[in-house]
Design a protein around this motif. Sequence first.
Motif, PDB file in Angstrom:
ATOM      1  N   PHE A  40       0.787  -1.264  -0.004  1.00  0.00           N
ATOM      2  CA  PHE A  40      -0.053  -0.007  -0.049  1.00  0.00           C
ATOM      3  C   PHE A  40       0.792   1.342  -0.312  1.00  0.00           C
ATOM      4  CE2 PHE A  40      -2.433  -3.403   1.938  1.00  0.00           C
ATOM      5  CZ  PHE A  40      -3.533  -3.274   1.196  1.00  0.00           C
ATOM      6  N   GLU A  41       0.886   1.854  -1.199  1.00  0.00           N
ATOM      7  CA  GLU A  41       1.924   3.105  -0.940  1.00  0.00           C
ATOM      8  C   GLU A  41       0.940   4.057  -2.180  1.00  0.00           C
ATOM      9  OE1 GLU A  41       5.341   2.433  -3.725  1.00  0.00           O
ATOM     10  OE2 GLU A  41       6.156   0.817  -2.046  1.00  0.00           O
ATOM     11  N   GLU A  54      -2.428  11.333  -5.166  1.00  0.00           N
ATOM     12  CA  GLU A  54      -2.938  11.723  -3.705  1.00  0.00           C
ATOM     13  C   GLU A  54      -2.084  12.618  -3.001  1.00  0.00           C
ATOM     14  OE1 GLU A  54      -2.575   7.643  -1.710  1.00  0.00           O
ATOM     15  OE2 GLU A  54      -4.161   6.791  -3.113  1.00  0.00           O
ATOM     16  N   ASN A  55      -0.798  13.090  -3.576  1.00  0.00           N
ATOM     17  CA  ASN A  55      -0.023  14.056  -3.288  1.00  0.00           C
ATOM     18  C   ASN A  55       0.371  13.812  -1.588  1.00  0.00           C
ATOM     19  OD1 ASN A  55       1.381  16.531  -3.181  1.00  0.00           O
ATOM     20  ND2 ASN A  55      -0.425  17.937  -2.571  1.00  0.00           N
ATOM     21  N   GLY A 109       7.611   8.041   2.359  1.00  0.00           N
ATOM     22  CA  GLY A 109       8.352   7.667   3.703  1.00  0.00           C
ATOM     23  C   GLY A 109       8.016   8.454   4.829  1.00  0.00           C
ATOM     24  N   GLN A 110       7.029   9.293   4.699  1.00  0.00           N
ATOM     25  CA  GLN A 110       6.966  10.459   5.807  1.00  0.00           C
ATOM     26  C   GLN A 110       6.032   9.651   6.984  1.00  0.00           C
ATOM     27  OE1 GLN A 110       5.722  14.250   4.395  1.00  0.00           O
ATOM     28  NE2 GLN A 110       6.406  15.325   6.195  1.00  0.00           N
TER      29      GLN A 110
END
Length: 160
Positions: A68-69, A74-75, A79-80
């Motif tokens: 799930f990336e 989606e902006n 990695g945040q």
Amino acid sequence: MTLLRKGPWWLGLAVIFMGAVCFYASTELAATAQYAAIGPGLFVAAIGLGLMGLGVLLLIQIARGEVFEPDEAENAAPGQPMDKRAFFTALLAAIVPALTIETLGLPATAMLSFMLVARAFGSKRLVADLIAGLVLGGISWFVFGWLGLQLGGFFPLAGV
């Protein structure tokens, strides 16, 4: 066993749980109404069943190893870490109606919830958000009243 630790199993189970809660709550509502063939309980039951089905599909995707990336549209930064302050502000906005609607009425409750959701999405315009929420809540209260649905007083604390 590594597959069990790898995926966000809790998310699929949480969606199934929310669906079960909705479905259980639908048993307290009428499935039919005197003036219509269907009642509010039918919609809540359908939403509950739909959520449970989506939770099962999510668990199947997790079991298959789906990653799930966020999409580019989606902006979101992959990695945040999650913004916990925004999440809990939005969660509070979802809880506020259950705690305040009988005391404050729909317009004031909508005003608070709208402001909290706008704040969770990064808005810094507190007064404008409160006014927008009050206007939308007031319009909703009048429209539902016009349709014959009673949502309680406009502002019960003031006796209105």
